[in-house]
Enzyme design. Sequence first.
Site, PDB file in Angstrom:
ATOM      1  N   SER A 166      53.181 -44.347 -39.119  1.00 45.00           N
ATOM      2  CA  SER A 166      52.663 -43.432 -38.111  1.00 45.00           C
ATOM      3  C   SER A 166      53.697 -43.364 -37.004  1.00 45.00           C
ATOM      4  O   SER A 166      54.706 -44.065 -37.040  1.00 45.00           O
ATOM      5  CB  SER A 166      51.310 -43.912 -37.589  1.00 45.00           C
ATOM      6  OG  SER A 166      51.378 -45.253 -37.228  1.00 45.00           O
ATOM      7  N   GLY A 168      55.911 -41.338 -36.465  1.00 47.54           N
ATOM      8  CA  GLY A 168      57.225 -40.888 -36.906  1.00 47.54           C
ATOM      9  C   GLY A 168      58.125 -41.979 -37.463  1.00 47.54           C
ATOM     10  O   GLY A 168      59.301 -41.727 -37.752  1.00 47.54           O
ATOM     11  N   GLU A 273      45.450 -32.002 -37.400  1.00 44.27           N
ATOM     12  CA  GLU A 273      46.783 -31.497 -37.038  1.00 44.27           C
ATOM     13  C   GLU A 273      47.141 -30.340 -37.958  1.00 44.27           C
ATOM     14  O   GLU A 273      47.129 -30.483 -39.186  1.00 44.27           O
ATOM     15  CB  GLU A 273      47.834 -32.604 -37.176  1.00 44.27           C
ATOM     16  CG  GLU A 273      47.617 -33.763 -36.219  1.00 44.27           C
ATOM     17  CD  GLU A 273      48.680 -34.860 -36.393  1.00 44.27           C
ATOM     18  OE1 GLU A 273      49.830 -34.552 -36.799  1.00 44.27           O
ATOM     19  OE2 GLU A 273      48.353 -36.026 -36.130  1.00 44.27           O
ATOM     20  N   GLU A 285      47.926 -33.232 -41.057  1.00 42.85           N
ATOM     21  CA  GLU A 285      47.234 -34.503 -41.272  1.00 42.85           C
ATOM     22  C   GLU A 285      46.027 -34.576 -40.369  1.00 42.85           C
ATOM     23  O   GLU A 285      45.796 -33.677 -39.562  1.00 42.85           O
ATOM     24  CB  GLU A 285      48.182 -35.696 -41.086  1.00 42.85           C
ATOM     25  CG  GLU A 285      48.862 -35.777 -39.734  1.00 42.85           C
ATOM     26  CD  GLU A 285      49.535 -37.133 -39.507  1.00 42.85           C
ATOM     27  OE1 GLU A 285      49.600 -37.958 -40.409  1.00 42.85           O
ATOM     28  OE2 GLU A 285      49.987 -37.345 -38.373  1.00 42.85           O
ATOM     29  N   ASP A 292      45.929 -38.798 -29.927  1.00 44.28           N
ATOM     30  CA  ASP A 292      46.703 -39.011 -28.694  1.00 44.28           C
ATOM     31  C   ASP A 292      46.923 -37.708 -27.913  1.00 44.28           C
ATOM     32  O   ASP A 292      46.779 -37.674 -26.694  1.00 44.28           O
ATOM     33  CB  ASP A 292      48.016 -39.784 -28.949  1.00 44.28           C
ATOM     34  CG  ASP A 292      48.914 -39.185 -30.013  1.00 44.28           C
ATOM     35  OD1 ASP A 292      48.594 -38.114 -30.552  1.00 44.28           O
ATOM     36  OD2 ASP A 292      49.964 -39.809 -30.303  1.00 44.28           O
ATOM     37  N   ARG A 373      54.516 -45.960 -25.226  1.00 44.25           N
ATOM     38  CA  ARG A 373      53.778 -45.141 -24.265  1.00 44.25           C
ATOM     39  C   ARG A 373      53.042 -46.059 -23.288  1.00 44.25           C
ATOM     40  O   ARG A 373      52.260 -46.906 -23.704  1.00 44.25           O
ATOM     41  CB  ARG A 373      52.794 -44.249 -25.020  1.00 44.25           C
ATOM     42  CG  ARG A 373      52.173 -43.181 -24.179  1.00 44.25           C
ATOM     43  CD  ARG A 373      51.622 -42.062 -25.042  1.00 44.25           C
ATOM     44  NE  ARG A 373      50.736 -42.579 -26.059  1.00 44.25           N
ATOM     45  CZ  ARG A 373      50.590 -42.051 -27.285  1.00 44.25           C
ATOM     46  NH1 ARG A 373      51.267 -41.003 -27.642  1.00 44.25           N
ATOM     47  NH2 ARG A 373      49.762 -42.585 -28.147  1.00 44.25           N
TER      48      ARG A 373
END
Length: 403
Positions: A166, A168, A273, A285, A292, A373
């Site tokens: 996940s 990326g 998504e 997906e 987020d 993040r």
Amino acid sequence: MSFAPGPPLTSSAVRLVLLGSGELGREVAIEALRLGCEVLAVDRYADASAMQVAQRHAVIDMTDPAALRALLGAERTRPCARLLVVPELEAIATPVLLELEEEGLHVVPTARAARLTMDREGIRRLVAEELGLKTSAFRFCDSEQEVRDAVAALGAPCVIKPVMSSSGKGQSVLRSADDVADAWTYAQESGRVGAGRVIVEAFVDFDYEITLLTIRHVGGTSFCAPIGHVQEDGDYRESWQPHAMSAAALHAARELAQQVTDALGGTGIFGVELFVRGDEVLFSEVSPRPHDTGMTTMATQALNEFALHVRAILGLPVPAGEVPLLSPGASAVCLAAAQGDAPVIAGVAEAMAVDPSVDVRVFAKPDARPNRRMAVALARGEDASTARAIARAAASCLRVDSA
Ligand SMILES: Nc1ncnc2c1ncn2[C@@H]1O[C@H](COP(=O)(O)OP(=O)(O)OP(=O)(O)O)[C@@H](O)[C@H]1O
Ligand SMILES: [Mg+2]
């Protein structure tokens, strides 16, 4: 089952076991606490964001079946009025959830949804092959040669992703056959469980991508206004709501989201998504939980995505049809630049001074690492692009310093 919560930590409590205690789990915990629930926040490290607000916490490796079974087994023997297991991330030993659901445990939205979305293959085969819905062309590959064949068949450029990853991780774009060797190595080194299968997808030259938050609840299915977002290095940087769409594209997006979420079942919010090209919508997906990019709903909706999730899973009413927007709005993230313990978030006052609509959420993570993040700036505006500019300006004031 009706919702009638007794005091937390008593036998009449409504207890949520949150599997995953990051910033999204933290907001789910806060919304559940507001309704009087007991929250047990679980993650693999201590002092995670959601643990700081929950009544109870546990530190276990959630990908370890024995550890997960032991934790959930103990919770089932602890008296309470209702027990819900609420996955907040993908990396969970989902076969344990399937087993325990068989024995009557309530898993949100369903153990099957958690299982199918924990790796890209389960959900892709369901959506593209069983449901026959539109996705990018794709192939699953187990060797560098199979990737080479896939690129030849699908045509460059392609995107390669480990099936279990996940944010990326391990993902890259193959511009030509020359990129295959490096991309294969990168995917093998960066997946969640180490080496293994990858998906090779034809690159979709979309006009824009959205998250369509879709809520399955006792009264049916509802949708939030589409959320536009920008992704960089595998994680979102900015999101805004509403994203303008043609009536035809919005209709197609909702149809697709309805079919995917109906197939996954249960109740709760889903982040669907989608890639949009003209009036054509492709499935990318889905997260069977808050998304987020949906943090922007903390600025735009009276009932944000976390509140909607909690209401839906508890069987409480959710607005029918389209969830009302209070105002267009946006979010922009604050990432750490470097590794460090006890990181300090500087510039909060400056961010808030950018505009009266600005709000900041600090995730209070115990340590920082590059691109982690750490906080998000939220803003409203007369339209999404105004809100976006404000959120971006506010986020640019935020800085992660070491203590
Ligand atoms: N086939 C594709 N064509 C074009 N762009 C793509 C394709 N697949 C992925 N992307 C881009 O990469 C981003 C991340 O892809 P994806 O959502 O599959 O990865 P992820 O690791 O699950 O990310 P996250 O966990 O942050 O959602 C997408 O939002 C999109 O911008
Ligand atoms: Mg994604």
